[in-house]
Motif scaffolding. Structure first.
Motif, PDB file in Angstrom:
ATOM      1  N   MET A  18      -4.843  -3.718   5.804  1.00 14.41           N
ATOM      2  CA  MET A  18      -4.510  -2.399   6.338  1.00 14.41           C
ATOM      3  C   MET A  18      -3.253  -2.378   7.206  1.00 14.41           C
ATOM      4  SD  MET A  18      -6.516  -0.171   5.046  1.00 14.41           S
ATOM      5  CE  MET A  18      -6.302   1.243   6.115  1.00 14.41           C
ATOM      6  N   LEU A  19      -2.645  -3.523   7.472  1.00 17.63           N
ATOM      7  CA  LEU A  19      -1.450  -3.524   8.326  1.00 17.63           C
ATOM      8  C   LEU A  19      -0.378  -2.525   7.855  1.00 17.63           C
ATOM      9  CD1 LEU A  19      -0.912  -7.234   9.420  1.00 17.63           C
ATOM     10  CD2 LEU A  19      -1.523  -5.276  10.854  1.00 17.63           C
ATOM     11  N   PRO A  20      -0.086  -2.432   6.554  1.00 16.82           N
ATOM     12  CA  PRO A  20       0.924  -1.445   6.144  1.00 16.82           C
ATOM     13  C   PRO A  20       0.496   0.003   6.416  1.00 16.82           C
ATOM     14  CG  PRO A  20       0.600  -3.077   4.417  1.00 16.82           C
ATOM     15  CD  PRO A  20      -0.495  -3.284   5.431  1.00 16.82           C
ATOM     16  N   ALA A  21      -0.802   0.231   6.589  1.00 16.45           N
ATOM     17  CA  ALA A  21      -1.287   1.569   6.919  1.00 16.45           C
ATOM     18  C   ALA A  21      -1.455   1.756   8.426  1.00 16.45           C
ATOM     19  CB  ALA A  21      -2.631   1.825   6.216  1.00 16.45           C
ATOM     20  N   TYR A  22      -1.617   0.673   9.154  1.00 16.05           N
ATOM     21  CA  TYR A  22      -1.803   0.759  10.605  1.00 16.05           C
ATOM     22  C   TYR A  22      -0.499   1.042  11.352  1.00 16.05           C
ATOM     23  CZ  TYR A  22      -6.629  -1.044  10.469  1.00 16.05           C
ATOM     24  OH  TYR A  22      -7.976  -1.227  10.260  1.00 16.05           O
ATOM     25  N   PHE A  23       0.607   0.578  10.859  1.00 15.71           N
ATOM     26  CA  PHE A  23       1.873   0.723  11.578  1.00 15.71           C
ATOM     27  C   PHE A  23       2.507   2.115  11.502  1.00 15.71           C
ATOM     28  CE2 PHE A  23       1.673  -3.719  12.259  1.00 15.71           C
ATOM     29  CZ  PHE A  23       2.582  -4.013  13.256  1.00 15.71           C
ATOM     30  N   PRO A  24       2.452   2.824  10.378  1.00 17.18           N
ATOM     31  CA  PRO A  24       3.232   4.061  10.265  1.00 17.18           C
ATOM     32  C   PRO A  24       2.952   5.136  11.315  1.00 17.18           C
ATOM     33  CG  PRO A  24       2.632   3.307   8.098  1.00 17.18           C
ATOM     34  CD  PRO A  24       1.911   2.414   9.074  1.00 17.18           C
ATOM     35  N   ASN A  25       1.707   5.402  11.665  1.00 16.31           N
ATOM     36  CA  ASN A  25       1.438   6.489  12.607  1.00 16.31           C
ATOM     37  C   ASN A  25       1.963   6.231  14.008  1.00 16.31           C
ATOM     38  OD1 ASN A  25       0.064   8.864  11.358  1.00 16.31           O
ATOM     39  ND2 ASN A  25      -1.204   7.228  10.523  1.00 16.31           N
ATOM     40  N   PRO A  26       1.705   5.062  14.600  1.00 21.35           N
ATOM     41  CA  PRO A  26       2.285   4.855  15.930  1.00 21.35           C
ATOM     42  C   PRO A  26       3.810   4.809  15.910  1.00 21.35           C
ATOM     43  CG  PRO A  26       0.947   2.948  15.275  1.00 21.35           C
ATOM     44  CD  PRO A  26       0.786   3.992  14.230  1.00 21.35           C
ATOM     45  N   ILE A  27       4.396   4.259  14.853  1.00 21.34           N
ATOM     46  CA  ILE A  27       5.859   4.217  14.761  1.00 21.34           C
ATOM     47  C   ILE A  27       6.408   5.629  14.586  1.00 21.34           C
ATOM     48  CG2 ILE A  27       7.810   3.397  13.375  1.00 21.34           C
ATOM     49  CD1 ILE A  27       6.494   1.244  15.182  1.00 21.34           C
ATOM     50  N   ILE A  63       6.983   5.295   7.302  1.00 22.53           N
ATOM     51  CA  ILE A  63       6.935   4.629   5.994  1.00 22.53           C
ATOM     52  C   ILE A  63       7.784   3.362   6.005  1.00 22.53           C
ATOM     53  CG2 ILE A  63       7.589   4.843   3.559  1.00 22.53           C
ATOM     54  CD1 ILE A  63       6.740   7.800   3.737  1.00 22.53           C
ATOM     55  N   THR A  64       8.949   3.423   6.625  1.00 23.10           N
ATOM     56  CA  THR A  64       9.816   2.250   6.707  1.00 23.10           C
ATOM     57  C   THR A  64       9.116   1.113   7.445  1.00 23.10           C
ATOM     58  OG1 THR A  64      11.793   3.626   6.639  1.00 23.10           O
ATOM     59  CG2 THR A  64      12.056   1.398   7.505  1.00 23.10           C
ATOM     60  N   SER A  65       8.437   1.425   8.530  1.00 24.34           N
ATOM     61  CA  SER A  65       7.742   0.370   9.285  1.00 24.34           C
ATOM     62  C   SER A  65       6.638  -0.259   8.448  1.00 24.34           C
ATOM     63  CB  SER A  65       7.176   0.920  10.591  1.00 24.34           C
ATOM     64  OG  SER A  65       6.065   1.775  10.359  1.00 24.34           O
ATOM     65  N   GLY A  66       5.886   0.567   7.725  1.00 25.71           N
ATOM     66  CA  GLY A  66       4.833   0.027   6.866  1.00 25.71           C
ATOM     67  C   GLY A  66       5.398  -0.865   5.779  1.00 25.71           C
ATOM     68  N   LEU A  67       6.538  -0.453   5.214  1.00 30.33           N
ATOM     69  CA  LEU A  67       7.178  -1.273   4.186  1.00 30.33           C
ATOM     70  C   LEU A  67       7.681  -2.603   4.760  1.00 30.33           C
ATOM     71  CD1 LEU A  67       9.138   1.430   2.164  1.00 30.33           C
ATOM     72  CD2 LEU A  67       7.292  -0.033   1.304  1.00 30.33           C
ATOM     73  N   LEU A  68       8.278  -2.555   5.940  1.00 28.97           N
ATOM     74  CA  LEU A  68       8.775  -3.798   6.560  1.00 28.97           C
ATOM     75  C   LEU A  68       7.634  -4.764   6.857  1.00 28.97           C
ATOM     76  CD1 LEU A  68      11.527  -2.418   8.971  1.00 28.97           C
ATOM     77  CD2 LEU A  68      11.859  -3.683   6.833  1.00 28.97           C
ATOM     78  N   VAL A  69       6.558  -4.244   7.415  1.00 24.57           N
ATOM     79  CA  VAL A  69       5.391  -5.091   7.678  1.00 24.57           C
ATOM     80  C   VAL A  69       4.871  -5.670   6.365  1.00 24.57           C
ATOM     81  CG1 VAL A  69       2.963  -5.032   8.403  1.00 24.57           C
ATOM     82  CG2 VAL A  69       4.708  -3.974   9.830  1.00 24.57           C
ATOM     83  N   VAL A 101       2.290  -0.883  -3.859  1.00 24.62           N
ATOM     84  CA  VAL A 101       0.997  -0.788  -3.174  1.00 24.62           C
ATOM     85  C   VAL A 101       1.224  -0.569  -1.685  1.00 24.62           C
ATOM     86  CG1 VAL A 101      -1.017  -2.146  -2.436  1.00 24.62           C
ATOM     87  CG2 VAL A 101      -0.369  -2.092  -4.855  1.00 24.62           C
ATOM     88  N   ILE A 102       2.138  -1.341  -1.115  1.00 24.03           N
ATOM     89  CA  ILE A 102       2.444  -1.210   0.313  1.00 24.03           C
ATOM     90  C   ILE A 102       2.996   0.188   0.619  1.00 24.03           C
ATOM     91  CG2 ILE A 102       4.038  -2.035   2.097  1.00 24.03           C
ATOM     92  CD1 ILE A 102       3.496  -4.853   0.793  1.00 24.03           C
ATOM     93  N   PHE A 103       3.849   0.692  -0.261  1.00 26.51           N
ATOM     94  CA  PHE A 103       4.355   2.051  -0.076  1.00 26.51           C
ATOM     95  C   PHE A 103       3.195   3.049  -0.078  1.00 26.51           C
ATOM     96  CE2 PHE A 103       5.643   6.146  -1.746  1.00 26.51           C
ATOM     97  CZ  PHE A 103       6.646   6.495  -0.850  1.00 26.51           C
ATOM     98  N   CYS A 104       2.268   2.895  -1.007  1.00 29.57           N
ATOM     99  CA  CYS A 104       1.116   3.808  -1.074  1.00 29.57           C
ATOM    100  C   CYS A 104       0.263   3.731   0.184  1.00 29.57           C
ATOM    101  CB  CYS A 104       0.269   3.497  -2.308  1.00 29.57           C
ATOM    102  SG  CYS A 104       1.038   3.971  -3.865  1.00 29.57           S
TER     103      CYS A 104
END
Length: 192
Positions: A18-27, A63-69, A101-104
């Protein structure tokens, strides 16, 4: 002791996935602002569609943060790194699939939050008004739904029942903790 280790391993896998989904909202909260996604328009009920809290800049940053993670995770998984004797799973059979998948997961988490924002406006809740448990899981369901729709086989093979339960327990705890930290450092106007 083995049961505790097994539970810890499930929790580690749940957070990893879930890390790629956990980062986008706070960022998105930190780097958001600017032009709102709804362009200030009202829905037919006379209320804002989403509100000022959902901006293009926040969407892009999230989205960028989730992709980077996720790219870091792809790199780690390709090196066959283990944590607590757990082989970290990949996000797809090949690099392109893994990135998609990470983008999704990333985009889905923000879409889930936006959908709930839309419904909160319909319920006449102001920006930042709490909606317990829903606020802590809307992004999870958004990430899951979008990922399942685009990559159903990967999702079913990866998100076991135990992983899903762990995510449903861990996510609200992480969400509240991150929001309290955001409130303390002045990024959020409310601690929920």
């Amino acid at each position: 002791m083995d049961q505790i280790l097994s539970l810890v391993q499930i929790a580690v896998l749940a957070v990893w996935l879930m890390l790629p989904a956990y980062f986008p909202n706070p960022i998105a909260a930190v780097f958001g602002g600017g032009k709102p996604i709804d362009n200030g328009k009202l829905f037919f009920d006379g209320r804002r569609i989403l509100g000022d809290g959902k901006s293009y800049r926040g969407l892009l940053a999230g989205i960028t943060s989730g992709l980077l993670v996720g790219l870091i995770q792809i790199s780690l998984a390709s090196r066959e790194i283990t944590i607590l004797n757990i082989d970290l799973p990949s996000f797809g059979p090949d690099t392109v699939s893994a990135i998609l998948v990470i983008f999704c997961l990333s985009a889905g988490s923000l879409l889930g939050d936006m959908v709930m924002s839309f419904f909160k406006r319909r319920m006449n809740l102001k920006r930042g008004a709490p909606l317990p448990l829903i606020d802590q899981l809307d992004f999870v369901f958004g990430a899951w739904i979008l990922t399942y729709l685009v990559f159903p086989q990967w999702f079913i093979a990866t998100f076991s029942f135990n992983i899903i339960i762990a995510i449903l327990i861990i996510s609200p705890i992480l969400h509240v903790t991150i929001n309290i930290i955001g409130y303390i450092i002045g990024v959020k106007k409310e601690p929920w």
